[in-house]
Write a protein that holds these residues in place. Structure first.
Motif, PDB file in Angstrom:
ATOM      1  N   ARG A  67     -32.048  58.816  44.023  1.00 13.66           N
ATOM      2  CA  ARG A  67     -31.832  58.228  45.347  1.00 13.66           C
ATOM      3  C   ARG A  67     -33.127  58.316  46.150  1.00 13.66           C
ATOM      4  O   ARG A  67     -33.950  59.195  45.911  1.00 13.66           O
ATOM      5  N   TYR A  77     -25.158  61.799  41.777  1.00 14.19           N
ATOM      6  CA  TYR A  77     -24.360  60.581  41.808  1.00 14.19           C
ATOM      7  C   TYR A  77     -24.343  59.938  40.425  1.00 14.19           C
ATOM      8  O   TYR A  77     -25.384  59.801  39.783  1.00 14.19           O
ATOM      9  N   VAL A 141     -17.571  56.902  45.856  1.00 20.33           N
ATOM     10  CA  VAL A 141     -18.434  56.253  46.843  1.00 20.33           C
ATOM     11  C   VAL A 141     -18.046  54.789  46.980  1.00 20.33           C
ATOM     12  O   VAL A 141     -17.842  54.278  48.092  1.00 20.33           O
ATOM     13  N   LEU A 151     -19.522  53.973  41.623  1.00 19.34           N
ATOM     14  CA  LEU A 151     -20.469  55.043  41.931  1.00 19.34           C
ATOM     15  C   LEU A 151     -19.662  56.220  42.446  1.00 19.34           C
ATOM     16  O   LEU A 151     -18.898  56.089  43.412  1.00 19.34           O
ATOM     17  N   GLU A 153     -19.640  60.687  43.199  1.00 17.28           N
ATOM     18  CA  GLU A 153     -20.505  61.821  43.501  1.00 17.28           C
ATOM     19  C   GLU A 153     -19.923  63.102  42.912  1.00 17.28           C
ATOM     20  O   GLU A 153     -18.724  63.363  43.024  1.00 17.28           O
ATOM     21  N   THR A 310     -26.189  54.239  49.939  1.00 22.30           N
ATOM     22  CA  THR A 310     -26.122  55.531  49.245  1.00 22.30           C
ATOM     23  C   THR A 310     -27.362  55.745  48.377  1.00 22.30           C
ATOM     24  O   THR A 310     -27.970  56.817  48.399  1.00 22.30           O
TER      25      THR A 310
END
Length: 534
Positions: A67, A77, A141, A151, A153, A310
């Protein structure tokens, strides 16, 4: 075109989740650490590490993604397929399996403790189970049926000794069309077919399957985002409207080696720069006929605000265009090992899943163990910290393991030329016997009569060769004190007799400026303090 793709998907269906079964995938499958496929020359180790097996009502595959944020806010993630999480209860604990792979080309090289025959965390090297099994709550997410992408987490942080790399990703549409034939392949898929150990499949080209209307839409909206996105802080992409005219799947016409199977669902497909650009949804391929697989395009779903904000929380427009490279955290600010409460404290040999056995965990400031840790026979671990290392109760290094605790400096951790590594090794290395507790200010077995020392930091520091420090001891003892340059030259030495409390005054006239090690040695005692002479 859309009708043709939908018909094919309905005929092929999604790949189903598949209960794990070691060494039961197709005979054409290739282990990720098979050197004959030259994967390491393409730097594939990062995306191999980032690929995980998901224990979600069966088995799927997922990719831990990078990220656009700092190490401390990075989190964990997983990019996977939506059909892998259908019916998932996010209020329950789930299991993610790391490093479930052979260290070489031979599946039989996988130790029995990491063959996953039983769904346990192996506690000894003779048990069948998983060596890197992580139990955690998960958070959704975003998920999308159109493109079969999700997605999620991981809420319980992954322990640092799992040796994780975060995969790069690329939302651009200009990365997966026809590429020149680079052997063994410019594009690879990494996955757990039939829940087996990790495999790699090679692809020379993919079919993007994008409609001309979608191509035009993406071109126009990208220009708008680059020129005017700053007005709304780049938090929203106008490309999201193109989803309504795009086909969100790409296809792999043929695999050059290997193939995907049930259990491979949700796995990533990666370009030569080791960035994931698609997620496996389903297809027709088998070892006999390795053709026609469909992947959901990251490009098609990235522009959705939940995904974009995100993966790119800083809303950098260039990241929106070109994605992120992979990331491996090699130095933390502080480390509390093994990590969050309840995570695995089993430190297995790394050569159970890769060729390199030594694992080095570094912290700029402090390393401490807050839960029991066992370093198993054959493992090779090194802790390096800028200030202190404290190994708490329950720390065990089994006979036949190799463990080193070393105090370095920020300069040493960031630039090895700043301090000589071999000198530091001689000054700061202790091989830990079984059932001993080690602290940078004390080294004692579990014996109430053994001398326990606390050495306070020298003051002032930096100084001009004149300083003092205090020592506390629970018993009478004798220590040798030395002042050494980083090159090993001695500038001062003396013998200290300590009875409970002693304040030591040091005066070294005309000592050259630089970094020095104040070394205290005694019976099973080694203490080092950094001194800067200005």
């Amino acid at each position: 075109m859309k009708k043709i793709i939908l018909a094919l998907l309905l005929f092929c269906s999604f790949y189903t989740t598949f209960p794990q079964s070691w060494s039961q995938s197709g005979s054409c499958q290739v282990n990720v650490n098979d050197p004959s496929y030259l994967n390491h020359l393409a730097g594939r180790q990062g995306i191999i590490s980032a690929t995980v097996k998901l224990g979600i009502d069966g088995e799927c595959t997922g990719t831990i993604v990078n990220r656009n944020t700092s190490n401390s806010e990075l989190g964990f993630y997983i990019l996977t397929a939506k059909h892998c999480i259908n019916g998932l209860d996010f209020n329950e604990t789930h299991t993610v399996y790391f490093n479930y792979q052979s260290p070489d080309a031979n599946s039989a090289s996988t130790p029995s403790s990491n063959r996953g025959i039983r769904d346990i965390q192996s506690q000894a090297l003779i048990e069948n189970g998983y060596e890197y099994r992580h139990q955690t709550l998960l958070r959704l997410v975003a998920d999308f049926t159109w493109g079969d992408m999700a997605l999620i987490e991981i809420l319980t942080p992954v322990p640092p000794h799992f040796n994780l790399t975060y995969s790069g990703w690329n939302p651009s549409r200009f990365n997966g069309s026809i590429l020149p034939p680079i052997l063994p392949s410019p594009i690879v898929a990494i996955h757990h077919p039939r829940g087996d150990i990790k495999k790699i499949s090679g692809v020379t080209e993919v079919s993007w399957l994008e409609t001309p209307i979608a191509t035009g839409c993406y071109t126009i909206t990208t220009i708008i985002d680059v020129l005017f996105g700053w007005i709304w802080g780049n938090s929203v992409s106008t490309s999201v409207i193109c989803n309504y005219v795009d086909n969100p799947w790409l296809s792999v016409p043929f695999y050059q080696y290997g193939v995907v199977e049930n259990g491979s669902s949700g796995s990533g497909i990666f370009i030569i720069s080791n960035q994931v650009f698609g997620v496996l949804s389903g297809g027709l391929g088998t070892c006999n006929v390795p053709i026609l697989e469909f992947y959901g395009k990251l490009h098609s779903n990235y522009s959705n605000q939940s995904i974009k904000n995100t993966l790119n929380p800083n809303n950098n427009v260039w990241v929106d265009l070109f994605g992120m490279s992979e990331r491996k955290i090699t130095q933390y600010e502080n480390l509390n090992l093994p990590g969050s409460e309840g995570v695995s404290g089993y430190f297995f040999p790394a050569n159970h899943y890769q060729s390199e056995n030594k694992i080095v965990l570094c912290a700029s400031n402090n390393i401490s163990t807050t839960q029991p840790i066992t370093i198993f026979t054959g493992a090779d671990y090194e802790f390096v910290a800028g200030n202190t290392i404290t190994l708490g109760p329950g720390f065990i290094a089994e006979p036949g393991s190799n463990f080193i605790a070393r105090i370095g400096s920020l300069g040493f951790l960031k630039n090895e030329s700043y301090l000589e590594q071999d000198i530091l090794s001689k000054l700061n290395t202790i091989n830990l016997p079984q059932n001993k507790v080690f602290n940078m200010d004390k080294y004692l077995p579990e014996d109430e009569n053994f001398v326990q020392l606390q050495v306070f930091d020298p003051y002032p520091n930096p100084n001009e060769g004149v300083f003092s420090f205090k020592i506390l001891s629970n018993n009478k003892c004798k220590l040798k004190i030395e002042m050494l340059s980083v090159g090993g030259q001695s500038f001062y030495n003396d013998i200290l007799l300590i009875d409970n409390t002693l304040t030591v005054y040091v005066n070294i006239p005309n000592i050259p400026k630089g970094l020095y090690i104040l070394k205290l040695t005694g019976d099973r005692t080694l203490i080092n303090k950094k001194i800067i002479i200005k």
